[in-house]
Design a protein around this motif. Structure first.
Motif, PDB file in Angstrom:
ATOM      1  N   UNK A 107       0.829  -1.111  -0.033  1.00 32.31           N
ATOM      2  CA  UNK A 107      -0.015   0.057   0.138  1.00 32.31           C
ATOM      3  C   UNK A 107       0.743   1.334  -0.100  1.00 32.31           C
ATOM      4  N   UNK A 108       2.009   1.396   0.776  1.00 29.43           N
ATOM      5  CA  UNK A 108       2.901   2.328   0.932  1.00 29.43           C
ATOM      6  C   UNK A 108       3.544   2.620  -0.414  1.00 29.43           C
ATOM      7  N   UNK A 109       4.008   1.763  -1.199  1.00 30.48           N
ATOM      8  CA  UNK A 109       4.577   1.458  -2.368  1.00 30.48           C
ATOM      9  C   UNK A 109       3.736   2.089  -3.434  1.00 30.48           C
ATOM     10  N   UNK A 110       2.480   1.601  -3.443  1.00 31.45           N
ATOM     11  CA  UNK A 110       1.516   2.054  -4.327  1.00 31.45           C
ATOM     12  C   UNK A 110       1.082   3.415  -4.201  1.00 31.45           C
ATOM     13  N   UNK A 111       0.905   4.170  -2.848  1.00 24.99           N
ATOM     14  CA  UNK A 111       0.814   5.454  -2.679  1.00 24.99           C
ATOM     15  C   UNK A 111       1.685   6.361  -3.077  1.00 24.99           C
ATOM     16  N   UNK A 112       3.201   6.051  -3.064  1.00 25.11           N
ATOM     17  CA  UNK A 112       4.413   6.574  -3.673  1.00 25.11           C
ATOM     18  C   UNK A 112       4.243   6.804  -5.115  1.00 25.11           C
ATOM     19  N   UNK A 113       3.774   5.489  -5.609  1.00 32.37           N
ATOM     20  CA  UNK A 113       3.776   5.485  -7.211  1.00 32.37           C
ATOM     21  C   UNK A 113       2.638   6.383  -7.951  1.00 32.37           C
ATOM     22  N   UNK A 114       1.356   6.055  -7.097  1.00 26.82           N
ATOM     23  CA  UNK A 114       0.456   6.776  -7.440  1.00 26.82           C
ATOM     24  C   UNK A 114       0.513   8.546  -7.296  1.00 26.82           C
ATOM     25  N   UNK A 115       1.208   8.897  -6.353  1.00 30.02           N
ATOM     26  CA  UNK A 115       1.401  10.247  -6.217  1.00 30.02           C
ATOM     27  C   UNK A 115       2.585  10.905  -7.351  1.00 30.02           C
ATOM     28  N   UNK A 116       3.507   9.908  -7.688  1.00 28.52           N
ATOM     29  CA  UNK A 116       4.524  10.258  -8.557  1.00 28.52           C
ATOM     30  C   UNK A 116       3.908  10.437 -10.113  1.00 28.52           C
ATOM     31  N   UNK A 117       2.825   9.366 -10.304  1.00 25.65           N
ATOM     32  CA  UNK A 117       2.313   9.286 -11.693  1.00 25.65           C
ATOM     33  C   UNK A 117       1.485  10.652 -11.712  1.00 25.65           C
ATOM     34  N   UNK A 118       0.560  10.877 -10.790  1.00 19.24           N
ATOM     35  CA  UNK A 118      -0.420  11.958 -10.965  1.00 19.24           C
ATOM     36  C   UNK A 118       0.304  13.284 -10.642  1.00 19.24           C
ATOM     37  N   UNK A 119       1.500  13.491  -9.875  1.00 10.13           N
ATOM     38  CA  UNK A 119       1.930  14.877  -9.543  1.00 10.13           C
ATOM     39  C   UNK A 119       3.089  14.994 -10.628  1.00 10.13           C
ATOM     40  N   UNK A 120       3.740  13.959 -11.053  1.00 15.08           N
ATOM     41  CA  UNK A 120       4.885  14.394 -12.006  1.00 15.08           C
ATOM     42  C   UNK A 120       4.827  13.521 -13.296  1.00 15.08           C
ATOM     43  N   UNK A 121       4.605  12.364 -13.498  1.00 13.73           N
ATOM     44  CA  UNK A 121       4.667  11.536 -14.741  1.00 13.73           C
ATOM     45  C   UNK A 121       3.537  12.311 -15.813  1.00 13.73           C
ATOM     46  N   UNK A 122       2.575  12.115 -15.224  1.00  9.55           N
ATOM     47  CA  UNK A 122       1.399  12.385 -16.126  1.00  9.55           C
ATOM     48  C   UNK A 122       1.586  13.824 -16.733  1.00  9.55           C
ATOM     49  N   UNK A 123       1.704  14.904 -15.821  1.00  7.72           N
ATOM     50  CA  UNK A 123       1.895  16.496 -16.173  1.00  7.72           C
ATOM     51  C   UNK A 123       3.031  16.362 -17.057  1.00  7.72           C
ATOM     52  N   UNK A 124       4.208  15.791 -16.699  1.00  6.44           N
ATOM     53  CA  UNK A 124       5.318  15.683 -17.664  1.00  6.44           C
ATOM     54  C   UNK A 124       4.930  15.187 -19.064  1.00  6.44           C
ATOM     55  N   UNK A 125       4.172  14.198 -19.168  1.00 11.90           N
ATOM     56  CA  UNK A 125       3.909  13.617 -20.312  1.00 11.90           C
ATOM     57  C   UNK A 125       3.121  14.461 -21.085  1.00 11.90           C
ATOM     58  N   UNK A 126       2.160  15.020 -20.742  1.00 12.80           N
ATOM     59  CA  UNK A 126       1.155  15.854 -21.056  1.00 12.80           C
ATOM     60  C   UNK A 126       1.877  17.065 -21.874  1.00 12.80           C
ATOM     61  N   UNK A 127       2.756  17.541 -21.036  1.00 10.45           N
ATOM     62  CA  UNK A 127       3.786  18.878 -21.504  1.00 10.45           C
ATOM     63  C   UNK A 127       4.591  18.520 -22.717  1.00 10.45           C
ATOM     64  N   UNK A 128       4.886  17.413 -22.525  1.00 13.56           N
ATOM     65  CA  UNK A 128       5.942  16.790 -23.748  1.00 13.56           C
ATOM     66  C   UNK A 128       5.090  16.814 -24.897  1.00 13.56           C
TER      67      UNK A 128
END
Length: 435
Positions: free
Chosen positions: A358-379
C-alpha cells in the motif's frame, strides 16, 4: 490550404486529448465507495460459501445443549415365569409383571466437559465464518477494482483510438501532398492496429472481471453492472498516511477471526482431554423395578415386589481406551498450539507485506499523478508545437503521445491496485464484527 486546415484540426484534437481523459465522472472516496459497499453486502447475503458457514455455525450451536444433557432414561416392561405350554398367567406364584426404569448418571463434570468441546467447536465455526466474510470482501474488492480498471482503460483506449484515427488522416493527407514520407501514415496505422489488439485483451479482462464479481454475488456471469471510470487524481487526493506496521500487526493479531479459529481448536482439544480423562471414571446407573404379581388361581393375591439397583461402569480397560484417547487429545492440543503460532506468523507477514504494498502504491500513484502525467502531457504539447513548425518528426509525435497514453493506463492500474490492496489491509486489521 485544405492540408493546412486539416493539420490545424488534427492538432487541436491531439491537444484536447493530451489533457486528463480518465474518470470524467465523479469518483467516490475509497472508504465510501457506495457501489463496492452494495456489492459486498449483496455477496455476504447471497454467496453460497457464506450460507454454508452460517449453517455450520447454527448446527454447531444447536449441538451444545444436547452434549451436556443426561442420557435418556430406559423403561422396560416385561412378564416372567408364565406356565407352559399354554403361557398361563396366574397359575404360578412365580409369575409377575415387571416395570423397570433406569437412568445413567455420568461422572461429575463429564457433561460440562462434553458441552465445552461442542461450545469450542461452535466458536471455531463462528470464527471460520468471520474469516470467510473477510476473504469474500477482499475478493470482491479485487474483482471490482479490476473491473473498474478495465472499464477505464477501455475508455482511455477509445479516446486514444480517436487520436490515432486523426493522426492517420493527417499523415495520409500530408503524404498525398508530398509534405510527409510514406512511413508516417504506415506508422500511424501500425500504432492504431496495435491499439486494437490491446482492446481485445482489455475486453476479455473486463468480461473475466465482471464474471468474477457476479460469481461472488451468486449471479450469472453476464449480468450487467454499472461501473464509474476511475480518476487517479481523485484517488491520489484521498490518500492518507498509514499507521506503523507494528501497530497494524498488533491489531490483526488481536482481532482476526483466523486466529480465533485456531484458539477455538486449542480449547476444543483441551476440553477433549478432560472428557477422556473423566471417561476413565465409573459412571453410575440407578434402576428402580416394580413387580406386579397376579392372584394365584384367581383367588389368592401375592404381595407385589419393588427393587432398586445401583450399577457402576468399571473402566478396567481405561489404559487401552480412555487414557490413549486423552493422550491423542493432548497431541491434538499441541498441534493446535503450533497451528496458532503458524497462523500468527503468517498473518503478521501478510499485514507487513500488505502495508509495504500500500505504501509503495501510494508513492507510485503520487509520482504518476503529480509528476509523470503532467510531464507526459507537457511533452506532447511541446512536440506538437515543434511539429507544427516543422522542427519535429511525426514519429516523435506518435512516440510521445503513446508515452502519455501508457502513463495514463499505468496511473489507472496503480489506482485500482492501491484501492484493492487497501481493502485487503483493512480486512486483515479490522476489529471484531467488522467484515
Amino acid at each position: 490550404m485544405q492540408a493546412r486546415q486539416l493539420i490545424l484540426t488534427a492538432s487541436a484534437f491531439v491537444i484536447a486529448g493530451a489533457g486528463p481523459a480518465l474518470g470524467q465522472g465523479p469518483a467516490a472516496p475509497i472508504a465510501g465507495d457506495s457501489v463496492l459497499q452494495s456489492l459486498v453486502a449483496e455477496a455476504l447475503d447471497r454467496n453460497p460459501t457464506v450460507a454454508q458457514r452460517q449453517a455450520a455455525v447454527r448446527a454447531a450451536t444447536l449441538r451444545i445443549r444436547p452434549a451436556g444433557s443426561l442420557p435418556d432414561p430406559m423403561l422396560s416392561v416385561g412378564v416372567m415365569d408364565l406356565l407352559l405350554p399354554n403361557f398361563e398367567f396366574n397359575r404360578s406364584d412365580f409369575t409377575e409383571v415387571d416395570v423397570e426404569l433406569s437412568q445413567e448418571i455420568p461422572w461429575p463434570g463429564s457433561l460440562g466437559a462434553r458441552s465445552g468441546v461442542v461450545r469450542a467447536a461452535a466458536a471455531g465455526a463462528r470464527a471460520e465464518e468471520g474469516t470467510v466474510r473477510r476473504e469474500l470482501t477482499t475478493a470482491m474488492a479485487v474483482a471490482y477494482y479490476r473491473l473498474g480498471y478495465t472499464v477505464t482503460a477501455l475508455e482511455t483506449l477509445r479516446h486514444q483510438r480517436e487520436l490515432l484515427d486523426a493522426a492517420v488522416q493527417l499523415s495520409t493527407t500530408r503524404y498525398a501532398t508530398g509534405a510527409a514520407p510514406q512511413s508516417d501514415p504506415l506508422q500511424a496505422k501500425l500504432a492504431r492496429d496495435r491499439l486494437q489488439s490491446e482492446a481485445f485483451v482489455l475486453e476479455s479482462e473486463r468480461v473475466a472481471a465482471l464474471a468474477a464479481v457476479n460469481a461472488l454475488r451468486n449471479r450469472t456471469p453476464g449480468d450487467s453492472l454499472g461501473v464509474v471510470p476511475m480518476n487517479p487524481a481523485q484517488v491520489r487526493a484521498g490518500i492518507s498516511p498509514l499507521s506503523p506496521s507494528d501497530s497494524l500487526v498488533a491489531l490483526a493479531l488481536a482481532a482476526h477471526p483466523r486466529l480465533a479459529a485456531r484458539r477455538a481448536a486449542i480449547e476444543q482439544a483441551t476440553r477433549t482431554i478432560e472428557v477422556e480423562r473423566l471417561g476413565a471414571r465409573p459412571d453410575v446407573t440407578l434402576t428402580a423395578r416394580y413387580g406386579y404379581r397376579p392372584p394365584y388361581a384367581g383367588t389368592f393375591k401375592f404381595p407385589d415386589f419393588f427393587s432398586a439397583f445401583l450399577r457402576l461402569r468399571v473402566p478396567i480397560w481405561a489404559w487401552r481406551k480412555q487414557n490413549r484417547l486423552a493422550d491423542a487429545a493432548r497431541a491434538d492440543s499441541t498441534g493446535a498450539a503450533a497451528g496458532l503460532r503458524d497462523a500468527e506468523l503468517q498473518l503478521s507477514r501478510e499485514v507487513t507485506e500488505a502495508t509495504a504494498r500500500v505504501e509503495a502504491l501510494q508513492q507510485r500513484l503520487a509520482l504518476l499523478v503529480d509528476g509523470v502525467l503532467p510531464n507526459a502531457r507537457g511533452t506532447v504539447e511541446s512536440v506538437l508545437r515543434s511539429y507544427q513548425v516543422g522542427r519535429a518528426e511525426f514519429l516523435t509525435l506518435l512516440s510521445v503521445e503513446d508515452a502519455r497514453y501508457r502513463a495514463e493506463l499505468e496511473a489507472v492500474a496503480v489506482a485500482a491496485d492501491y484501492q484493492a490492496q487497501l481493502v485487503m489491509l483493512r480486512q486483515l486489521t479490522a476489529g471484531e464484527g467488522q467484515p
